[in-house]
Write a protein that holds these residues in place. Structure first.
Motif, mmCIF file in Angstrom:
data_model
loop_
_atom_site.group_PDB
_atom_site.id
_atom_site.type_symbol
_atom_site.label_atom_id
_atom_site.label_comp_id
_atom_site.label_asym_id
_atom_site.label_seq_id
_atom_site.Cartn_x
_atom_site.Cartn_y
_atom_site.Cartn_z
ATOM 1 N N VAL A 35 5.447 3.413 2.008
ATOM 2 C CA VAL A 35 5.163 2.133 1.373
ATOM 3 C C VAL A 35 5.073 1.095 2.491
ATOM 4 O O VAL A 35 6.032 0.893 3.224
ATOM 5 C CB VAL A 35 6.259 1.729 0.366
ATOM 6 C CG1 VAL A 35 5.919 0.381 -0.260
ATOM 7 C CG2 VAL A 35 6.426 2.792 -0.702
ATOM 8 N N GLU A 36 3.909 0.473 2.612
ATOM 9 C CA GLU A 36 3.674 -0.520 3.656
ATOM 10 C C GLU A 36 3.442 -1.886 3.031
ATOM 11 O O GLU A 36 2.669 -2.026 2.088
ATOM 12 C CB GLU A 36 2.459 -0.129 4.479
ATOM 13 C CG GLU A 36 2.106 -1.116 5.552
ATOM 14 C CD GLU A 36 0.790 -0.790 6.249
ATOM 15 O OE1 GLU A 36 0.301 -1.648 6.972
ATOM 16 O OE2 GLU A 36 0.261 0.309 6.048
ATOM 17 N N ASN A 37 4.118 -2.897 3.563
ATOM 18 C CA ASN A 37 3.890 -4.272 3.155
ATOM 19 C C ASN A 37 2.611 -4.734 3.845
ATOM 20 O O ASN A 37 2.564 -4.815 5.070
ATOM 21 C CB ASN A 37 5.081 -5.148 3.556
ATOM 22 C CG ASN A 37 4.964 -6.558 3.057
ATOM 23 O OD1 ASN A 37 3.883 -7.114 2.939
ATOM 24 N ND2 ASN A 37 6.101 -7.158 2.785
ATOM 25 N N HIS A 52 -1.677 3.568 -4.275
ATOM 26 C CA HIS A 52 -1.558 2.174 -4.710
ATOM 27 C C HIS A 52 -2.026 1.275 -3.575
ATOM 28 O O HIS A 52 -1.586 1.412 -2.445
ATOM 29 C CB HIS A 52 -0.120 1.815 -5.071
ATOM 30 C CG HIS A 52 0.025 0.392 -5.524
ATOM 31 N ND1 HIS A 52 -0.197 0.009 -6.825
ATOM 32 C CD2 HIS A 52 0.333 -0.741 -4.860
ATOM 33 C CE1 HIS A 52 0.000 -1.295 -6.929
ATOM 34 N NE2 HIS A 52 0.315 -1.786 -5.740
ATOM 35 N N SER A 53 -2.934 0.378 -3.910
ATOM 36 C CA SER A 53 -3.430 -0.563 -2.921
ATOM 37 C C SER A 53 -3.821 -1.856 -3.610
ATOM 38 O O SER A 53 -4.387 -1.830 -4.695
ATOM 39 C CB SER A 53 -4.645 0.019 -2.197
ATOM 40 O OG SER A 53 -5.193 -0.928 -1.315
ATOM 41 N N LYS A 81 0.867 -1.166 0.000
ATOM 42 C CA LYS A 81 0.000 0.000 0.000
ATOM 43 C C LYS A 81 0.906 1.219 0.000
ATOM 44 O O LYS A 81 1.792 1.340 0.849
ATOM 45 C CB LYS A 81 -0.906 0.019 1.225
ATOM 46 C CG LYS A 81 -1.812 1.236 1.269
ATOM 47 C CD LYS A 81 -2.808 1.134 2.401
ATOM 48 C CE LYS A 81 -2.201 1.674 3.664
ATOM 49 N NZ LYS A 81 -3.156 1.846 4.748
ATOM 50 N N VAL A 82 0.702 2.114 -0.969
ATOM 51 C CA VAL A 82 1.505 3.329 -1.078
ATOM 52 C C VAL A 82 0.591 4.506 -0.795
ATOM 53 O O VAL A 82 -0.472 4.651 -1.400
ATOM 54 C CB VAL A 82 2.146 3.465 -2.480
ATOM 55 C CG1 VAL A 82 2.990 4.722 -2.563
ATOM 56 C CG2 VAL A 82 2.979 2.234 -2.811
ATOM 57 N N THR A 83 1.028 5.345 0.142
ATOM 58 C CA THR A 83 0.239 6.493 0.572
ATOM 59 C C THR A 83 1.079 7.753 0.454
ATOM 60 O O THR A 83 2.273 7.733 0.728
ATOM 61 C CB THR A 83 -0.196 6.311 2.043
ATOM 62 O OG1 THR A 83 -0.851 5.064 2.189
ATOM 63 C CG2 THR A 83 -1.128 7.418 2.481
#
Length: 76
Positions: A63-65, A16-17, A3-5
């Motif tokens: 950017v989260e995994n 992006h998700s 997930k991109v925030t």
């Protein structure tokens, strides 16, 4: 799955998700280094909700995994 925030002040937008079909990046790459700042380069289409919101050196990108909850990148 990532997930991109992006965040500008108090405003936050997911660009992006894995959960939304219409919110995707075309490409994305994180480069981790030793004794250097991490780097995240990406490209997105003009119809992405964050396209007009990205301001150089002012927009925070994370950017989260989503599989393990780990923060992979956090920077401007």
């Amino acid at each position: 799955m990532y997930k991109v925030t992006i965040k500008n002040g108090n405003s936050e937008e997911i660009i992006h998700s894995p959960y939304f079909n219409d919110t995707k990046l075309l490409t994305g790459r994180i480069v981790h280094g030793i004794n250097v700042a991490d780097n995240f380069t990406f490209s997105l289409l003009p119809n992405n909700p964050g396209y007009q919101l990205i301001k150089p050196l002012r927009t925070l990108v994370t950017v989260e995994n989503t599989q393990n909850g780990k923060l992979e990148f956090d920077g401007f």
